[in-house]
Every structure is written in C-alpha cells, then in structure tokens.
Write a protein that holds these residues in place. Structure first.
Motif, mmCIF file in Angstrom:
data_model
loop_
_atom_site.group_PDB
_atom_site.id
_atom_site.type_symbol
_atom_site.label_atom_id
_atom_site.label_comp_id
_atom_site.label_asym_id
_atom_site.label_seq_id
_atom_site.Cartn_x
_atom_site.Cartn_y
_atom_site.Cartn_z
ATOM 1 N N LEU A 1 -5.173 -8.898 19.468
ATOM 2 C CA LEU A 1 -6.267 -8.433 20.331
ATOM 3 C C LEU A 1 -5.812 -7.306 21.250
ATOM 4 O O LEU A 1 -6.513 -6.306 21.404
ATOM 5 C CB LEU A 1 -6.840 -9.600 21.136
ATOM 6 C CG LEU A 1 -7.535 -10.684 20.316
ATOM 7 C CD1 LEU A 1 -7.946 -11.846 21.205
ATOM 8 C CD2 LEU A 1 -8.730 -10.126 19.563
ATOM 9 N N GLN B 1 -0.281 -14.796 27.913
ATOM 10 C CA GLN B 1 -1.368 -13.859 27.618
ATOM 11 C C GLN B 1 -1.392 -12.689 28.597
ATOM 12 O O GLN B 1 -1.589 -11.546 28.196
ATOM 13 C CB GLN B 1 -2.711 -14.580 27.613
ATOM 14 C CG GLN B 1 -2.856 -15.463 26.383
ATOM 15 C CD GLN B 1 -4.140 -16.251 26.392
ATOM 16 O OE1 GLN B 1 -4.400 -16.988 27.336
ATOM 17 N NE2 GLN B 1 -4.915 -16.098 25.343
ATOM 18 N N ARG C 1 -13.247 -11.319 17.040
ATOM 19 C CA ARG C 1 -12.398 -10.213 17.511
ATOM 20 C C ARG C 1 -11.042 -10.211 16.812
ATOM 21 O O ARG C 1 -10.497 -9.155 16.502
ATOM 22 C CB ARG C 1 -12.241 -10.266 19.025
ATOM 23 C CG ARG C 1 -13.561 -9.954 19.743
ATOM 24 C CD ARG C 1 -13.447 -9.892 21.242
ATOM 25 N NE ARG C 1 -12.929 -11.133 21.797
ATOM 26 C CZ ARG C 1 -11.909 -11.221 22.654
ATOM 27 N NH1 ARG C 1 -11.304 -10.144 23.088
ATOM 28 N NH2 ARG C 1 -11.495 -12.384 23.104
ATOM 29 N N ASN D 1 -17.076 -13.577 20.210
ATOM 30 C CA ASN D 1 -16.122 -14.680 20.296
ATOM 31 C C ASN D 1 -14.753 -14.276 19.779
ATOM 32 O O ASN D 1 -14.573 -13.289 19.067
ATOM 33 C CB ASN D 1 -16.671 -15.952 19.620
ATOM 34 C CG ASN D 1 -16.626 -15.916 18.120
ATOM 35 O OD1 ASN D 1 -15.699 -15.391 17.522
ATOM 36 N ND2 ASN D 1 -17.626 -16.489 17.492
ATOM 37 N N ARG D 2 -13.756 -15.036 20.159
ATOM 38 C CA ARG D 2 -12.360 -14.711 19.878
ATOM 39 C C ARG D 2 -12.072 -14.603 18.381
ATOM 40 O O ARG D 2 -11.360 -13.694 17.955
ATOM 41 C CB ARG D 2 -11.477 -15.768 20.536
ATOM 42 C CG ARG D 2 -10.000 -15.478 20.443
ATOM 43 C CD ARG D 2 -9.207 -16.508 21.246
ATOM 44 N NE ARG D 2 -7.803 -16.370 21.036
ATOM 45 C CZ ARG D 2 -7.004 -15.578 21.740
ATOM 46 N NH1 ARG D 2 -7.507 -14.861 22.723
ATOM 47 N NH2 ARG D 2 -5.723 -15.507 21.480
ATOM 48 N N GLU E 1 -2.191 -14.042 17.873
ATOM 49 C CA GLU E 1 -3.609 -13.719 18.109
ATOM 50 C C GLU E 1 -3.763 -12.845 19.351
ATOM 51 O O GLU E 1 -4.503 -11.860 19.348
ATOM 52 C CB GLU E 1 -4.429 -15.000 18.261
ATOM 53 C CG GLU E 1 -4.628 -15.740 16.962
ATOM 54 C CD GLU E 1 -5.414 -17.026 17.127
ATOM 55 O OE1 GLU E 1 -5.678 -17.450 18.282
ATOM 56 O OE2 GLU E 1 -5.768 -17.624 16.097
ATOM 57 N N THR E 2 -3.053 -13.191 20.420
ATOM 58 C CA THR E 2 -3.110 -12.412 21.657
ATOM 59 C C THR E 2 -2.601 -10.995 21.420
ATOM 60 O O THR E 2 -3.193 -10.018 21.890
ATOM 61 C CB THR E 2 -2.290 -13.106 22.765
ATOM 62 O OG1 THR E 2 -2.846 -14.409 22.999
ATOM 63 C CG2 THR E 2 -2.298 -12.310 24.057
#
Length: 173
Positions: A53, A114, A11, A7-8, A49-50
């Motif tokens: 990742l 994103q 990560r 899940n996000r 957050e993007t």
C-alpha cells in the motif's frame, strides 16, 4: 467514499496489479522473508500488505522497501540504533517528527510497524526523487553525504534481487 474501492483488500489487489505481482509471487516472497528472518508468516503477511500500500501510494517498488527493512532492522520492529534510528526502517524520529505528526502519531510511533513503514517509505521516495535514482536515493536514505555509502546501497539492492528471485518477481530496469 463508499464501500467499493475503499477497503483494504481492494487496495492491496490494486497495488499487486500496479506492480505486476501475483498472489503466488506474494506468497513466495512472504515465505522467503519468514524463513530467512525468523518472522511469523502472519506478521510478514501484514507487513507486506502495508508495504504494498505504501509503495503504491508513493510509487516505490515494494520489494525495494522490504529490502531496506531487511538491511536496516532484519524485520525487528523494536530495533534502535545508537544514533537514535528506530523501528523496521530505522527512521530518525527526532528528524522526522513532522511526518509522524502528519499521521496523527507521536511518542513511540516509530515502533509501530505500519507508521514506521509509511514514514520510512515516504523518506525513501523523497530521497529517490531528490537524488534522481534508486542507488543515489539509497545513499541519501542512509545519510551518506558523499559518493561512498559504506556499501549500503549494494547490500540493499542485493537483497532486493534475492527477494525478487525467490518470489520470481521481475524488477524494473
């Protein structure tokens, strides 16, 4: 994959550990960006957050990616240059259609934050890898063919230092 580790949130936490960034530092970084660039905190949170990742996936410092975004678009996802560069990271969509297609995207995908971050970070990572250093990678990213990039790499690296200082994040040497 199962529920664990996929899940996000997991990560994002893994990416924070990888870059040695604490929640307090992340909050300070988000506050700095929100205040300086007049972007809502919730929007900045999602962008950061993007970036975390994408940075983890490509092994590119997330603060560098954010600094590129600040110089390229001032965090305006609808920015478009006269040369056709679009979105947060000012991606030349007509040059990088293959990267958007690999994400299953077409048409106005460059204006989707994103997707733009993923493609822009991929281009930046490739430039750094091909040119052998962050400074030379930034010259490649901006399209400089000679040693002079018009001060672009200096601007990006200065903003990266300001962001890191505001959030008390150690930058790699």
């Amino acid at each position: 994959m199962g529920l664990l580790g996929n899940n996000r949130v997991d990560r994002i936490e893994e990416a924070m550990k990888h870059f040695k960034i604490t929640r307090t530092q992340l909050d300070a970084l988000e506050s700095y960006i929100a205040r300086k660039y007049w972007v809502g905190k919730a929007v900045v949170n999602r962008l950061v957050e993007t970036v975390l990742l994408a940075g983890r996936e490509l092994d590119v410092n997330p603060v560098l990616i954010l600094a590129v975004m600040s110089v390229e678009s001032r965090f305006n996802p609808y920015a478009e240059s006269g040369a056709g560069a679009q979105g947060l990271m000012q991606v030349m969509t007509r040059v990088h259609t293959d990267k958007f297609e690999a994400l299953g995207q077409e048409d106005d995908a460059a204006f989707h934050p994103q997707h733009n971050v993923k493609v822009g970070a991929q281009i930046l990572a490739d430039c750094i890898r091909r040119r052998g250093s962050v400074t030379n990678g930034l010259k490649c990213y901006v399209g400089a063919t000679g040693p002079n990039d018009g001060g672009y790499s200096t601007k990006v690296l200065a903003e990266q230092r300001r962001m890191a200082l505001a959030a008390k994040i150690a930058l790699p040497r």
